[in-house]
Every structure is written in C-alpha cells, then in structure tokens.
Write a protein that holds these residues in place. Structure first.
Motif, short mmCIF file in Angstrom:
data_model
loop_
_atom_site.label_atom_id
_atom_site.label_comp_id
_atom_site.label_asym_id
_atom_site.label_seq_id
_atom_site.Cartn_x
_atom_site.Cartn_y
_atom_site.Cartn_z
N HIS A 108 0.81 -1.31 -0.10
CA HIS A 108 -0.05 -0.07 0.02
C HIS A 108 0.90 1.35 0.04
O HIS A 108 1.89 1.15 0.25
N GLU A 109 0.21 2.28 -0.28
CA GLU A 109 1.01 3.61 -0.43
C GLU A 109 0.49 4.37 1.16
O GLU A 109 -0.45 4.09 1.64
N ALA A 110 1.28 5.28 1.12
CA ALA A 110 0.99 6.39 2.52
C ALA A 110 1.30 7.91 1.90
O ALA A 110 2.40 8.09 0.91
N PHE A 111 0.61 8.95 2.12
CA PHE A 111 0.91 10.19 1.61
C PHE A 111 0.99 11.01 3.25
O PHE A 111 0.05 10.86 3.78
N ILE A 112 2.36 11.51 3.44
CA ILE A 112 2.29 12.16 4.62
C ILE A 112 2.75 13.87 4.27
O ILE A 112 3.49 14.06 3.42
N GLU A 113 2.25 14.50 5.08
CA GLU A 113 2.16 15.89 5.27
C GLU A 113 2.81 16.61 6.40
O GLU A 113 2.17 16.06 7.37
N LEU A 114 3.98 17.16 6.29
CA LEU A 114 4.45 17.92 7.70
C LEU A 114 4.30 19.46 7.48
O LEU A 114 4.41 20.04 6.50
N GLY A 115 3.59 19.86 8.65
CA GLY A 115 3.36 21.40 8.87
C GLY A 115 4.58 21.97 8.97
O GLY A 115 5.79 21.57 9.27
N GLY A 116 4.57 23.43 9.22
CA GLY A 116 5.67 24.09 9.43
C GLY A 116 6.43 24.54 8.35
O GLY A 116 5.88 24.54 7.28
N SER A 117 7.47 25.10 8.45
CA SER A 117 8.58 25.75 7.39
C SER A 117 9.89 24.63 7.50
O SER A 117 10.18 24.88 8.52
N PRO A 118 10.07 24.26 6.00
CA PRO A 118 9.57 24.23 4.96
C PRO A 118 8.24 23.18 5.03
O PRO A 118 8.11 22.28 5.74
N TYR A 119 7.31 23.40 3.92
CA TYR A 119 6.23 22.50 3.87
C TYR A 119 6.94 21.00 3.12
O TYR A 119 7.68 21.18 2.36
N VAL A 120 6.68 20.04 3.80
CA VAL A 120 7.43 18.89 3.35
C VAL A 120 6.00 17.89 2.98
O VAL A 120 5.26 17.57 4.05
N SER A 121 6.10 17.32 2.00
CA SER A 121 5.16 15.96 1.71
C SER A 121 6.04 14.86 1.16
O SER A 121 6.88 15.08 0.52
#
Length: 152
Positions: A60-73
């Motif tokens: 399976h896949e996963a999509f991760i988003e991280l808040g703050g600076s910089p924006y990282v996905s």
C-alpha cells in the motif's frame, strides 16, 4: 520466511519513523495511508496485486504532510521508493528507507541551497546521514523564504 528486501522497511514502518521525526521537531503531521492495494496511484504490472508486501500484508501507499516551514510532503509507494517535496522542490525515487533521514536532514539544518553557474540555477542539497546526498534543481519561481534562508 524469506524477505526479498530485508533492508526495506514496510510503508507502515517508514510512516512510523517519520511520525517520530515530526514529534521530535514538534511538526504537525497528516498521514493518509488508507490507499489500499486496489487503488494504488500507479500500476506496475498485471500481477502487482498478487504480490504481498515484505511483512505479508498487501502493498500500500501512504501520503504524509508535515506542517511548519518548509512544507514537506512524502508519497510512499508500494515498490519501496518515495517522492519527497520540500517547498515545491520535488525529489523523486528516494528509497523508502532513506525517508526518515531525509526528513531529519531538512529539519536539522543539514539541507542547504547552493547557487551554481554550471549547471545554472539553485540546487537544494539534502545530505542524509549515513546515506546518499540528494540534489534537485529549485524552480526559480519556488524560492520560498525557507529555501532562501538555506543559501550557503
């Protein structure tokens, strides 16, 4: 039971490791990991859905988003690689087991931007401790405040 890629953690293990990095740096994290084997965003081969992940679960896949600076996905793929986007700069084909170190390098100040005359442009350079160094060209339109602050 033999593991075809013993060095590759599962998608879930990579998500867990990135969660730990996010906690360490007090970053908001959003994970979408309900993308099942029947709805992966890319098809590899006809027999892809008969294959089991290393741990016996369906890939399976996963999509991760991280808040703050910089924006990282981070987009984790069942094939064992990932696409990491840092403030609009895209790093394709990062091995899944390098993802936690990559995210850590971004937030510990190891990652930096270098301007070059040849090849021309600004490059975001991410040295992963104990691993490879990743370089990507920064599209000039995406020179965000964070990227600008990383110039060396």
């Amino acid at each position: 039971m033999s593991h075809p890629h013993p060095h590759l953690p599962s998608t879930q293990a990579a998500v867990t490791a990135v969660r730990a990095v996010a906690e360490e740096f007090h970053l908001e994290i959003t994970v979408t990991d309900d993308i099942g084997a029947d709805q992966t965003s890319r098809r590899t081969s006809a027999g892809a859905f008969n294959a089991l992940d290393e741990d016996g679960s369906l890939p399976h896949e996963a999509f991760i988003e991280l808040g703050g600076s910089p924006y990282v996905s981070v987009q984790l793929y069942p094939e064992g690689d990932a696409r990491i986007t840092v403030d609009g700069v895209e790093f394709a084909d990062v091995p899944r087991d390098a993802v936690p170190g990559f995210v850590r390098a971004i937030h510990t100040g190891l990652a930096h931007v270098k301007g070059r005359f040849f090849p021309p442009g600004q490059w975001l350079i991410v040295p992963v401790p104990g691993g490879s160094t990743y370089k990507e060209l920064v599209p000039s339109v995406t020179l965000t405040p964070w990227l600008s602050s990383r110039f060396r």
